[in-house]
Design an enzyme around this catalytic site. Sequence first.
Site, PDB file in Angstrom:
ATOM      1  N   HIS A 153       4.567   5.677  11.723  1.00  0.00           N
ATOM      2  CA  HIS A 153       4.119   5.543  10.325  1.00  0.00           C
ATOM      3  C   HIS A 153       3.186   6.730  10.058  1.00  0.00           C
ATOM      4  O   HIS A 153       1.972   6.572   9.957  1.00  0.00           O
ATOM      5  CB  HIS A 153       3.397   4.207  10.151  1.00  0.00           C
TER       6      HIS A 153
ATOM      7  N   LYS B  65      25.511  -3.479  -0.476  1.00  0.00           N
ATOM      8  CA  LYS B  65      26.986  -3.405  -0.524  1.00  0.00           C
ATOM      9  C   LYS B  65      27.524  -2.636   0.664  1.00  0.00           C
ATOM     10  O   LYS B  65      28.722  -2.378   0.747  1.00  0.00           O
ATOM     11  CB  LYS B  65      27.420  -2.694  -1.812  1.00  0.00           C
TER      12      LYS B  65
ATOM     13  N   ARG C 207      11.014   3.935   3.662  1.00  0.00           N
ATOM     14  CA  ARG C 207      10.651   2.950   4.696  1.00  0.00           C
ATOM     15  C   ARG C 207      11.915   2.199   5.067  1.00  0.00           C
ATOM     16  O   ARG C 207      12.681   1.788   4.189  1.00  0.00           O
ATOM     17  CB  ARG C 207       9.598   1.977   4.181  1.00  0.00           C
TER      18      ARG C 207
ATOM     19  N   ARG D 206       0.793  -1.231   0.000  1.00  0.00           N
ATOM     20  CA  ARG D 206       0.000   0.000   0.000  1.00  0.00           C
ATOM     21  C   ARG D 206       0.824   1.281   0.000  1.00  0.00           C
ATOM     22  O   ARG D 206       0.595   2.178  -0.801  1.00  0.00           O
ATOM     23  CB  ARG D 206      -0.907   0.072   1.249  1.00  0.00           C
ATOM     24  N   THR D 207       1.770   1.365   0.923  1.00  0.00           N
ATOM     25  CA  THR D 207       2.434   2.656   1.111  1.00  0.00           C
ATOM     26  C   THR D 207       3.235   3.022  -0.143  1.00  0.00           C
ATOM     27  O   THR D 207       3.118   4.123  -0.670  1.00  0.00           O
ATOM     28  CB  THR D 207       3.334   2.605   2.358  1.00  0.00           C
TER      29      THR D 207
END
Length: 308
Positions: free
Chosen positions: A129, A80, A101, A51-52
Amino acid sequence: MRHLISPLDFSVEELDKLLSLAKDISENPKKYSKCCEGKKLATLFYEPSTRTRLSFEAAMLNLGGSVLGFSSADSSSAAKGESVSDTIRVISCYADICAMRHPKEGAPMVAASKSGIPVINAGDGGHQHPTQTLTDLLTIKALKGKLGNMTIGLCGDLKFGRTVHSLIHSLVRYENIKFVLISPKELRVPDYIKEDVLDEHGVEYKEVENLEDVMGELDILYMTRVQRERFFNEDDYIRMKDFYILDTAKMQLAKDDMLVLHPLPRVNEISVDVDDDPRAAYFKQAQYGVYVRMALIMTLLEVSLDEQ
Ligand code: CP
């Protein structure tokens, strides 16, 4: 330049303005279809998301802008060993705004301190959030017509559920909000939120384990998934994952106008039979997430209809 790292980065007045813009966007989407022409959004997702990430991408595309980014740490140079600070300095050369995120709490805040573009916290570990909270507020405002004078039940994993933490931070700023915190004792709201947020604002709340006992009191029931990815011990997760299952029998105990919200994804905590109940608002909530993210992108990029 502004970022959105915590739900408190916007005042109540600024939130009202943002939610009004999101409402207008939802009613007149075409009017906004060129607002971000020539602008680019980078989605930097070090953790899974449906969703986000996709609602951010849809939001920027709906505004006439374009998107770039990565959807897992493995497909970026984080694999890396590149730091978040270096990554954001580079992304600042490629994009006008970014949504990040990250599994580590505070990572988007570190990024913001080194960034040349607005950074939006799209979820940091078990912490916050804030754009889910904007989505939740828009859903409540649109469907209830208000953000105050309500009893809100938060049910499930209240310890690791970052959507719950952000929502509590935001809602305590509205009039006459009461919380019913429904969880097993192992998954209660962290003490720092009870002391620094609920007690500090003098907000009435109670902690209970049994959902049926309190169903009839609630104006909003906010269900959450048990956050498997934040458990240290798989046995604990298995013991608690089906602690709450909202089904049609429990819905009969609720008020006729109670709303069921869920940030999604759902696992088992809401039976699919509940989806047909008119009080089930979680898929509408996902749609509101696009409108509010459009409003947020416009606000942080300081673009308006007048500039088109
Ligand atoms: N609500 C939410 O954050 O969903 P995703 O994890 O799919 O982005």
